[in-house]
Design a protein around this motif. Structure first.
Motif, PDB file in Angstrom:
ATOM      1  N   LEU A  78       0.342 -12.112 -12.538  1.00  0.00           N
ATOM      2  CA  LEU A  78      -0.204 -11.029 -13.295  1.00  0.00           C
ATOM      3  C   LEU A  78       0.567  -9.788 -13.060  1.00  0.00           C
ATOM      4  O   LEU A  78       2.182  -9.634 -13.042  1.00  0.00           O
ATOM      5  CB  LEU A  78      -1.053 -10.368 -11.927  1.00  0.00           C
ATOM      6  N   THR A  79       0.524  -8.974 -13.685  1.00  0.00           N
ATOM      7  CA  THR A  79       1.484  -7.332 -14.183  1.00  0.00           C
ATOM      8  C   THR A  79       0.879  -6.668 -13.975  1.00  0.00           C
ATOM      9  O   THR A  79      -0.968  -6.313 -13.015  1.00  0.00           O
ATOM     10  CB  THR A  79       1.137  -7.013 -15.583  1.00  0.00           C
ATOM     11  N   ALA A  80       1.699  -5.469 -13.045  1.00  0.00           N
ATOM     12  CA  ALA A  80       0.920  -4.003 -12.308  1.00  0.00           C
ATOM     13  C   ALA A  80       1.636  -3.129 -12.383  1.00  0.00           C
ATOM     14  O   ALA A  80       2.585  -3.271 -13.233  1.00  0.00           O
ATOM     15  CB  ALA A  80       0.405  -4.096 -11.152  1.00  0.00           C
ATOM     16  N   HIS A  81       0.811  -1.940 -13.548  1.00  0.00           N
ATOM     17  CA  HIS A  81       1.995  -0.618 -13.950  1.00  0.00           C
ATOM     18  C   HIS A  81       2.781  -1.402 -15.335  1.00  0.00           C
ATOM     19  O   HIS A  81       3.797  -0.705 -15.481  1.00  0.00           O
ATOM     20  CB  HIS A  81       2.187  -0.200 -13.338  1.00  0.00           C
ATOM     21  N   GLY A  82       2.602  -2.450 -15.836  1.00  0.00           N
ATOM     22  CA  GLY A  82       2.560  -2.633 -17.279  1.00  0.00           C
ATOM     23  C   GLY A  82       4.312  -3.920 -17.006  1.00  0.00           C
ATOM     24  O   GLY A  82       4.900  -3.752 -17.578  1.00  0.00           O
ATOM     25  N   LYS A  83       4.308  -4.139 -15.326  1.00  0.00           N
ATOM     26  CA  LYS A  83       5.214  -5.067 -14.609  1.00  0.00           C
ATOM     27  C   LYS A  83       4.998  -6.191 -14.115  1.00  0.00           C
ATOM     28  O   LYS A  83       3.858  -6.342 -13.341  1.00  0.00           O
ATOM     29  CB  LYS A  83       5.825  -3.796 -13.485  1.00  0.00           C
ATOM     30  N   PRO A  84       5.923  -6.963 -14.134  1.00  0.00           N
ATOM     31  CA  PRO A  84       5.673  -8.515 -13.745  1.00  0.00           C
ATOM     32  C   PRO A  84       5.595  -7.944 -11.720  1.00  0.00           C
ATOM     33  O   PRO A  84       5.933  -7.565 -11.732  1.00  0.00           O
ATOM     34  CB  PRO A  84       6.462  -8.772 -13.934  1.00  0.00           C
ATOM     35  N   ILE A  85       4.528  -8.671 -11.417  1.00  0.00           N
ATOM     36  CA  ILE A  85       4.613  -9.238 -10.022  1.00  0.00           C
ATOM     37  C   ILE A  85       5.326 -10.102  -9.329  1.00  0.00           C
ATOM     38  O   ILE A  85       5.819 -11.044  -9.874  1.00  0.00           O
ATOM     39  CB  ILE A  85       3.758  -9.349  -8.976  1.00  0.00           C
ATOM     40  N   ASN A  86       6.601  -9.801  -8.835  1.00  0.00           N
ATOM     41  CA  ASN A  86       7.204 -10.773  -7.743  1.00  0.00           C
ATOM     42  C   ASN A  86       7.025 -10.719  -6.421  1.00  0.00           C
ATOM     43  O   ASN A  86       6.350  -9.598  -5.414  1.00  0.00           O
ATOM     44  CB  ASN A  86       9.229 -10.544  -7.609  1.00  0.00           C
ATOM     45  N   LEU A  87       7.227 -12.088  -5.605  1.00  0.00           N
ATOM     46  CA  LEU A  87       7.022 -11.988  -4.124  1.00  0.00           C
ATOM     47  C   LEU A  87       8.062 -12.302  -3.689  1.00  0.00           C
ATOM     48  O   LEU A  87       8.864 -13.112  -3.903  1.00  0.00           O
ATOM     49  CB  LEU A  87       6.193 -13.241  -3.690  1.00  0.00           C
ATOM     50  N   LEU A  88       8.627 -11.562  -2.526  1.00  0.00           N
ATOM     51  CA  LEU A  88       9.984 -11.733  -1.589  1.00  0.00           C
ATOM     52  C   LEU A  88       9.701 -11.984  -0.080  1.00  0.00           C
ATOM     53  O   LEU A  88       8.454 -11.324   0.746  1.00  0.00           O
ATOM     54  CB  LEU A  88      10.207 -10.228  -2.268  1.00  0.00           C
ATOM     55  N   TYR A  89       9.963 -12.327   0.492  1.00  0.00           N
ATOM     56  CA  TYR A  89      10.387 -12.372   1.898  1.00  0.00           C
ATOM     57  C   TYR A  89      11.021 -12.810   2.414  1.00  0.00           C
ATOM     58  O   TYR A  89      12.106 -13.430   2.876  1.00  0.00           O
ATOM     59  CB  TYR A  89      10.013 -14.718   2.397  1.00  0.00           C
ATOM     60  N   PRO A  90      11.581 -11.077   2.878  1.00  0.00           N
ATOM     61  CA  PRO A  90      12.662 -10.556   3.629  1.00  0.00           C
ATOM     62  C   PRO A  90      12.355 -10.749   5.601  1.00  0.00           C
ATOM     63  O   PRO A  90      11.844 -10.478   5.524  1.00  0.00           O
ATOM     64  CB  PRO A  90      12.789  -8.911   3.969  1.00  0.00           C
ATOM     65  N   ASP A  91      14.086 -11.480   5.511  1.00  0.00           N
ATOM     66  CA  ASP A  91      14.382 -11.438   6.960  1.00  0.00           C
ATOM     67  C   ASP A  91      14.701 -10.599   7.602  1.00  0.00           C
ATOM     68  O   ASP A  91      13.868 -10.521   9.000  1.00  0.00           O
ATOM     69  CB  ASP A  91      15.368 -12.818   7.217  1.00  0.00           C
ATOM     70  N   LYS A  92      15.297  -9.452   7.359  1.00  0.00           N
ATOM     71  CA  LYS A  92      15.235  -8.647   8.209  1.00  0.00           C
ATOM     72  C   LYS A  92      14.587  -7.476   7.358  1.00  0.00           C
ATOM     73  O   LYS A  92      14.469  -6.907   6.165  1.00  0.00           O
ATOM     74  CB  LYS A  92      16.821  -8.084   8.284  1.00  0.00           C
ATOM     75  N   ALA A  93      14.390  -6.409   8.366  1.00  0.00           N
ATOM     76  CA  ALA A  93      13.394  -5.058   7.722  1.00  0.00           C
ATOM     77  C   ALA A  93      13.931  -4.326   6.867  1.00  0.00           C
ATOM     78  O   ALA A  93      13.583  -3.635   6.053  1.00  0.00           O
ATOM     79  CB  ALA A  93      13.102  -3.915   8.631  1.00  0.00           C
ATOM     80  N   ALA A  94      15.069  -3.971   6.870  1.00  0.00           N
ATOM     81  CA  ALA A  94      15.784  -2.583   6.518  1.00  0.00           C
ATOM     82  C   ALA A  94      16.020  -3.718   5.039  1.00  0.00           C
ATOM     83  O   ALA A  94      16.424  -3.320   3.542  1.00  0.00           O
ATOM     84  CB  ALA A  94      18.155  -3.009   6.649  1.00  0.00           C
TER      85      ALA A  94
END
Length: 178
Positions: A78-94
């Motif tokens: 899907l897209t939102a605001h005309g941009k593709p959506i990525n999924l990320l799973y960061p290991d650190k909050a920073a």
């Protein structure tokens, strides 16, 4: 006849039903399928005042234990605001500072203050942990009976440089304006 709030809630439900499929399918979906649809729809009602002009994609991140598993994967088409959506799973909050949307797992409750302080500006924080919105998170899922609703901490969103549409604020169970 529905009140203004009732009309907006019905409209949001129709959007959710469209994302999830038919009315019957939407009603029969799991808790996290509904929350995934909400995450996607939240994006449509939020404006990132600093980051949106430079971001090439909308990054949805899940921090901590992933309760969605593969449920979020269809959002990548899907897209939102005309941009593709990525999924990320960061290991650190920073590392979550690059995200536009950060879902924080309820298992991270003890570290919530630290996580929120490391995330920085322009990140919409969402969680289903108890009292999330009143603990300086931005959008907290709450269950009322068998219905999943949400609370919004408008002060936290504004401090992070985010504008939340009045349409979404009207649908919130509670809006915190400390």
């Amino acid at each position: 006849m529905l009140s203004g709030l009732g009309k907006h809630f019905c409209r949001l439900f129709l959007i959710l039903a469209a994302v999830l499929g038919t009315w019957e399918q939407a009603y029969a979906r799991s808790e996290y399928e509904i929350k995934a649809a909400y995450l996607y729809n939240f994006i449509k009602f939020v404006t990132w005042t600093d980051a949106e002009a430079t971001a090439s994609a909308i990054d949805i991140c899940v921090y901590g234990e992933d309760p969605f598993k593969e449920i979020l994967h269809p959002l990548k088409s899907l897209t939102a605001h005309g941009k593709p959506i990525n999924l990320l799973y960061p290991d650190k909050a920073a590392d979550a500072a690059v995200c536009e949307v950060l879902f924080i797992s309820r298992e991270e409750k003890r570290q919530l203050s630290t996580i929120l302080s490391q995330v920085g500006r322009n990140v919409l924080t969402v969680s289903d942990m108890k009292d999330f919105a009143s603990s300086d998170g931005m959008i907290g899922f709450v269950t009322v009976g068998n219905v999943i609703r949400f609370e919004i901490n408008l002060s936290s969103a504004r401090e992070a440089g985010l504008d939340i549409s009045s349409k979404l604020l009207e649908l919130a169970l509670d809006v915190i304006k400390k």
